[in-house]
Design a protein around this motif. Structure first.
Motif, PDB file in Angstrom:
ATOM      1  N   ILE A  89       0.837  -1.205   0.000  1.00 17.42           N
ATOM      2  CA  ILE A  89       0.000   0.000   0.000  1.00 17.42           C
ATOM      3  C   ILE A  89       0.871   1.254   0.000  1.00 17.42           C
ATOM      4  O   ILE A  89       0.431   2.336  -0.406  1.00 17.42           O
ATOM      5  N   GLY A  90       2.127   1.133   0.443  1.00 15.04           N
ATOM      6  CA  GLY A  90       3.028   2.294   0.412  1.00 15.04           C
ATOM      7  C   GLY A  90       3.594   2.686   1.762  1.00 15.04           C
ATOM      8  O   GLY A  90       4.016   3.826   1.941  1.00 15.04           O
ATOM      9  N   ASP A 102      -7.380   1.441  -2.182  1.00 15.58           N
ATOM     10  CA  ASP A 102      -7.472   0.337  -3.115  1.00 15.58           C
ATOM     11  C   ASP A 102      -6.193   0.324  -3.919  1.00 15.58           C
ATOM     12  O   ASP A 102      -5.748   1.364  -4.401  1.00 15.58           O
ATOM     13  N   ARG A 103      -5.578  -0.851  -4.031  1.00 13.98           N
ATOM     14  CA  ARG A 103      -4.294  -0.896  -4.721  1.00 13.98           C
ATOM     15  C   ARG A 103      -4.431  -0.497  -6.195  1.00 13.98           C
ATOM     16  O   ARG A 103      -3.485  -0.077  -6.828  1.00 13.98           O
ATOM     17  N   GLU A 111      -1.592  10.642  -2.761  1.00 16.88           N
ATOM     18  CA  GLU A 111      -1.774  10.041  -4.067  1.00 16.88           C
ATOM     19  C   GLU A 111      -0.466   9.376  -4.451  1.00 16.88           C
ATOM     20  O   GLU A 111       0.601   9.979  -4.321  1.00 16.88           O
ATOM     21  N   MET A 112      -0.538   8.113  -4.878  1.00 21.11           N
ATOM     22  CA  MET A 112       0.677   7.395  -5.273  1.00 21.11           C
ATOM     23  C   MET A 112       1.037   7.807  -6.691  1.00 21.11           C
ATOM     24  O   MET A 112       0.272   7.601  -7.624  1.00 21.11           O
ATOM     25  N   GLY A 149       6.722   8.561  -5.871  1.00 19.74           N
ATOM     26  CA  GLY A 149       6.348   8.460  -4.469  1.00 19.74           C
ATOM     27  C   GLY A 149       4.977   9.027  -4.165  1.00 19.74           C
ATOM     28  O   GLY A 149       4.187   9.285  -5.069  1.00 19.74           O
ATOM     29  N   LEU A 150       4.736   9.221  -2.882  1.00 22.13           N
ATOM     30  CA  LEU A 150       3.417   9.666  -2.455  1.00 22.13           C
ATOM     31  C   LEU A 150       3.375  11.185  -2.391  1.00 22.13           C
ATOM     32  O   LEU A 150       4.243  11.813  -1.794  1.00 22.13           O
ATOM     33  N   ALA A 151       2.340  11.756  -3.023  1.00 22.86           N
ATOM     34  CA  ALA A 151       2.184  13.205  -2.994  1.00 22.86           C
ATOM     35  C   ALA A 151       0.993  13.526  -2.109  1.00 22.86           C
ATOM     36  O   ALA A 151       0.015  12.784  -2.073  1.00 22.86           O
TER      37      ALA A 151
END
Ligand code: TYD
Ligand code: MG
Length: 462
Positions: free
Chosen positions: A100-101, A240-241, A265-266, A270-272
């Motif tokens: 999921i990150g 949700d993946r 947001e992926m 990376g994640l923003a």
């Protein structure tokens, strides 16, 4: 001192201990989660217990704790969920499904913090090379970000004492092990004992520690639930993946509120942070169009918003089609039957489609009212107010029944910018209206009261 050992049966989901094996945990109700474990009282932990010292007590007024001491991660959404930054000496458990990150966000947090602080990232899952590759992808580099691939909890604790970092990340707690315990890494005993060691290290050295915990239903590995009572803060990273957005939520926080959520947001790098979550959650929702309604749901103890869409069209078939995505098919048929019988709408020659936008799956009766309103809205072709949110269970006599935790449902929607609330009247009593200035509440007792929102609608009876 002789090592004592006894065989117990432990639930890997909730940590409950049983004298014999059972197919289903009597505590949490999970099937096939009980495993056999050797429980040991190691000399080390026995010594810890016998080290009695006189307890010290101080007046509350003499203790200083100002908010300025919190470490800011530089990621506003993350800080907000933590209650305004990382508290020194706190232990935070970050849980989420695999992939999921979790590692990604923590590496980003480490990167931000390492610009001014010494940060130690310990991975028991990936090799240093793999972490480096991920860091390259995230454009992360730095001398103050120390990496280590280790799984021995005792030596990690020693390194924490020696290095004195400002933040430690342990990825993941299920890979850590203590040699004096014979059970395998990931077992309830190992996971608990290791956590205990890390908590002692965090409190002793005043170093905040992040523990990563995988959520999994695989019987052999202890779930993060068994640790929730031990740590200071429990964060869940969910989404949700197949969709790019991720929600970070605190479900326990000794240093802040648990109502805050962080939305990310992926992306390829990376994640923003998503600065306006309401905009994203309700993205693509055309205003002033009939057949859509926002619903406020509870996922366990956590509120979440979803958009319910409905389309009603003339059918070319003898038996009209009923299609649902993300909502129960039989429940949709039931709601349509109630709308026909109790409100006088005719669906007999019409196809009805119900869709939950964003790929969410709703299995809560609290969504009934929103589904019914979306169906009627499309049938009579009248939109609901653009800032409306509805929740409530629809009974067979057309009554709108109360649902749990209305205050949380309303505050989540309010936080995301919605101001018109259509809710069961018994729920309104449980909502503190003064918390929600400029909100409009429509308390409804039955279907016909709810349908007054479409005043003048053709086909319905009041
Ligand atoms: P990861 O942090 O490894 O998940 P976890 O630690 O929770 O198991 O994230 C894995 C997913 O994230 C993987 O499917 C790929 C995706 N991803 C991106 O889309 N962009 C990125 O920049 C990174 C690092 C990962
Ligand atoms: Mg990971």
């Amino acid at each position: 001192m002789a090592m004592k050992s006894k065989t117990v049966y432990v639930c890997t989901q909730c940590g409950c201990q049983l004298p014999k094996w059972q197919g289903r945990c009597p505590d949490c109700g999970e099937w096939n989660s009980i495993v056999q474990e050797e429980l040991q009282v190691s000399p080390a932990s026995a010594n810890r217990r016998s080290a009695a010292v006189t307890m010290e007590a101080q007046p509350l007024s003499a203790i200083t704790a100002d908010e300025g001491q919190r470490l800011k991660t530089g990621i506003a959404e993350f800080d907000r969920v933590l209650g305004g930054g990382i508290v020194p000496g706190s232990v935070v458990l970050l849980c989420g499904d695999p992939g999921i990150g979790k590692s990604t966000i923590l590496l980003q947090v480490c990167h931000h913090l390492s610009q001014q602080n010494k940060v130690l990232y310990v991975s028991g899952e990936e090799s240093l090379r793999q972490i480096k590759l991920r860091a390259n992808r995230l454009n992360i580099n730095g001398d103050d970000l120390l990496l280590s691939a280790a799984t021995d909890a005792a030596s990690i604790v020693e390194s924490i004492k020696a290095l004195q970092p400002d933040l430690v990340v342990i990825d993941s707690i299920q890979t850590m092990n203590l040699q004096e315990i014979s059970s395998s890494p990931g077992s309830v005993t190992q996971v608990r004992e290791c956590t205990q060691q890390f908590i002692a290290a965090a409190k002793g050295a005043g170093v905040p520690i992040f523990l990563v915990g995988h959520v999994n239903k695989d019987g052999g590995i202890a779930g993060p639930k068994v640790l929730e009572h031990m740590v200071d803060t429990v964060l869940y990273f969910e989404g949700d993946r197949n969709l790019s957005y991720r929600i970070l939520r605190a479900i326990k926080n000794r240093y802040g509120s648990t109502n805050e959520i962080g939305v990310f947001e992926m992306e390829a790098v990376g994640l923003a942070e998503v600065e306006n979550p309401s905009k994203m959650l309700l993205e693509g929702r055309p205003e002033g169009v009939s057949g859509t309604c926002v619903v406020s749901l509870m996922e366990g103890t956590r509120p979440i918003l979803a958009e319910v869409q409905a389309l009603v069209a003339k059918s070319a078939l003898n038996a009209p089609r009923r299609v649902t995505t993300g909502f129960d098919f039989n429940r949709t048929n039931l709601l349509i039957a109630v709308l026909e019988k109790r409100a006088g709408f005719r669906f007999g020659t019409l196809d009805a489609y119900v869709n939950v936008a964003g790929g969410l799956h709703i299995d809560e009766p609290a969504a009934d009212l929103a589904v019914a309103l979306a169906l009627i809205s499309n049938l009579v072709d009248k939109p609901l107010p653009a800032d409306a949110v509805a929740f409530g269970e629809l009974g067979l006599t057309g009554e709108i029944r109360g649902v749990s935790q209305p205050q949380q449902r309303v505050s989540e929607a309010y936080r995301l910018g919605l101001r018109t609330f259509i809710l069961p009247s018994q729920c309104l009593n449980a909502v503190k209206e003064s918390d929600f200035p400029d909100a409009k509440f429509y308390a409804v007792r039955n279907l016909s009261q709810a349908l007054r929102l479409f005043r003048g609608a053709s086909g319905g009876e009041e």
